[in-house]
Motif scaffolding. Sequence first.
Motif, mmCIF file in Angstrom:
data_model
loop_
_atom_site.group_PDB
_atom_site.id
_atom_site.type_symbol
_atom_site.label_atom_id
_atom_site.label_comp_id
_atom_site.label_asym_id
_atom_site.label_seq_id
_atom_site.Cartn_x
_atom_site.Cartn_y
_atom_site.Cartn_z
ATOM 1 N N MET A 1 -4.561 -10.025 -3.568
ATOM 2 C CA MET A 1 -4.033 -10.089 -1.624
ATOM 3 C C MET A 1 -4.037 -8.843 -1.760
ATOM 4 O O MET A 1 -3.887 -8.040 -0.555
ATOM 5 N N GLU A 2 -2.756 -7.938 -2.501
ATOM 6 C CA GLU A 2 -2.517 -6.648 -2.236
ATOM 7 C C GLU A 2 -3.690 -5.190 -2.677
ATOM 8 O O GLU A 2 -2.989 -4.676 -1.829
ATOM 9 N N GLU A 3 -4.359 -5.516 -2.531
ATOM 10 C CA GLU A 3 -5.818 -4.883 -2.966
ATOM 11 C C GLU A 3 -6.487 -4.924 -1.132
ATOM 12 O O GLU A 3 -6.986 -3.621 -0.527
ATOM 13 N N LEU A 4 -5.967 -5.967 -0.601
ATOM 14 C CA LEU A 4 -6.051 -5.583 1.417
ATOM 15 C C LEU A 4 -4.731 -5.472 1.673
ATOM 16 O O LEU A 4 -5.828 -4.551 2.514
ATOM 17 N N LEU A 5 -4.067 -5.193 1.092
ATOM 18 C CA LEU A 5 -3.312 -4.618 2.216
ATOM 19 C C LEU A 5 -3.133 -3.024 1.452
ATOM 20 O O LEU A 5 -3.382 -2.543 0.534
ATOM 21 N N PRO A 6 -2.455 -1.674 2.642
ATOM 22 C CA PRO A 6 -2.274 0.148 2.871
ATOM 23 C C PRO A 6 -1.472 -0.382 1.555
ATOM 24 O O PRO A 6 -1.096 -1.063 0.592
ATOM 25 N N ASP A 7 -2.192 0.915 0.968
ATOM 26 C CA ASP A 7 -1.205 1.870 -0.145
ATOM 27 C C ASP A 7 0.509 1.444 -0.523
ATOM 28 O O ASP A 7 0.558 1.892 0.894
ATOM 29 N N GLY A 8 1.201 1.090 -1.594
ATOM 30 C CA GLY A 8 2.059 0.867 -1.393
ATOM 31 C C GLY A 8 2.796 -0.256 -0.871
ATOM 32 O O GLY A 8 4.044 -0.556 -1.030
ATOM 33 N N TRP A 9 2.318 -1.490 -0.270
ATOM 34 C CA TRP A 9 2.445 -2.226 0.352
ATOM 35 C C TRP A 9 1.920 -3.604 -0.594
ATOM 36 O O TRP A 9 1.370 -4.131 -0.774
ATOM 37 N N THR A 10 3.364 -4.240 -0.837
ATOM 38 C CA THR A 10 2.406 -5.947 -1.384
ATOM 39 C C THR A 10 2.783 -6.853 -0.462
ATOM 40 O O THR A 10 3.910 -6.377 0.619
ATOM 41 N N ILE A 11 3.116 -8.198 -0.984
ATOM 42 C CA ILE A 11 3.700 -9.465 0.899
ATOM 43 C C ILE A 11 5.166 -9.023 0.235
ATOM 44 O O ILE A 11 5.625 -9.187 1.494
ATOM 45 N N GLU A 12 5.518 -8.768 -0.646
ATOM 46 C CA GLU A 12 6.971 -9.113 -0.914
ATOM 47 C C GLU A 12 7.573 -7.527 0.384
ATOM 48 O O GLU A 12 7.919 -8.298 0.505
ATOM 49 N N ARG A 13 6.972 -6.654 -0.076
ATOM 50 C CA ARG A 13 7.253 -5.745 1.014
ATOM 51 C C ARG A 13 6.960 -6.007 2.633
ATOM 52 O O ARG A 13 8.380 -5.975 3.518
ATOM 53 N N VAL A 14 6.133 -6.920 2.820
ATOM 54 C CA VAL A 14 5.630 -7.076 4.172
ATOM 55 C C VAL A 14 6.532 -8.217 4.450
ATOM 56 O O VAL A 14 7.474 -7.973 5.764
ATOM 57 N N ARG A 15 7.023 -8.980 3.719
ATOM 58 C CA ARG A 15 8.183 -9.924 3.856
ATOM 59 C C ARG A 15 9.747 -9.360 4.458
ATOM 60 O O ARG A 15 10.023 -9.675 5.378
ATOM 61 N N GLU A 16 10.289 -7.772 3.548
ATOM 62 C CA GLU A 16 11.566 -8.006 3.518
ATOM 63 C C GLU A 16 11.186 -6.517 5.114
ATOM 64 O O GLU A 16 12.228 -7.500 5.798
ATOM 65 N N VAL A 17 10.339 -5.913 5.218
ATOM 66 C CA VAL A 17 10.414 -5.250 5.962
ATOM 67 C C VAL A 17 10.290 -5.817 7.147
ATOM 68 O O VAL A 17 10.420 -5.807 8.146
ATOM 69 N N SER A 18 9.443 -7.409 7.749
ATOM 70 C CA SER A 18 9.228 -8.139 9.116
ATOM 71 C C SER A 18 10.102 -8.679 9.430
ATOM 72 O O SER A 18 10.792 -9.566 9.997
ATOM 73 N N GLY A 19 10.774 -9.524 7.920
ATOM 74 C CA GLY A 19 11.684 -10.288 8.410
ATOM 75 C C GLY A 19 11.737 -11.709 8.182
ATOM 76 O O GLY A 19 12.698 -12.486 8.653
ATOM 77 N N ASP A 20 10.697 -12.043 7.620
ATOM 78 C CA ASP A 20 9.621 -13.755 7.790
ATOM 79 C C ASP A 20 9.511 -13.368 5.989
ATOM 80 O O ASP A 20 8.607 -13.243 6.050
ATOM 81 N N GLY A 21 10.421 -14.153 5.389
ATOM 82 C CA GLY A 21 10.434 -14.557 4.178
ATOM 83 C C GLY A 21 8.923 -15.078 3.603
ATOM 84 O O GLY A 21 8.450 -15.729 2.762
ATOM 85 N N SER A 22 8.934 -15.847 4.600
ATOM 86 C CA SER A 22 7.889 -16.970 4.835
ATOM 87 C C SER A 22 6.164 -16.780 4.464
ATOM 88 O O SER A 22 4.912 -17.006 5.143
#
Length: 96
Positions: A1-22
């Motif tokens: 999955m990480e390879e489909l996100l923009p550089d520097g983004w992981t699903i964990e970072r997405v969860r943190e920035v969005s405030g949605d841990g799920s």
Amino acid sequence: MEELLPDGWTIERVREVSGDGSAVPVPVPVGARLVVADEPGGDDYVLLRPDVILAFHGLCLVRHEGEWYMGHFEDDGSVICWSCYDTDFSEAVRGL
């Protein structure tokens, strides 16, 4: 999955920035899920062919041809998008 996100983004970072841990990636089998976006200034929809869908408690971010759209899931699993963030993934995640 990480390879489909923009550089520097992981699903964990997405969860943190969005405030949605799920937040989770959703499989995108070709043609198996209807994804459309509101036509700007019109009453029609434009068919999207996403390569990434991220789900956030009923809302989602969809990437189509490098642009990020925000939308929601319908009961049948289809997606209707109403906002486009162009290529600015960071702004899209913060807009959730």
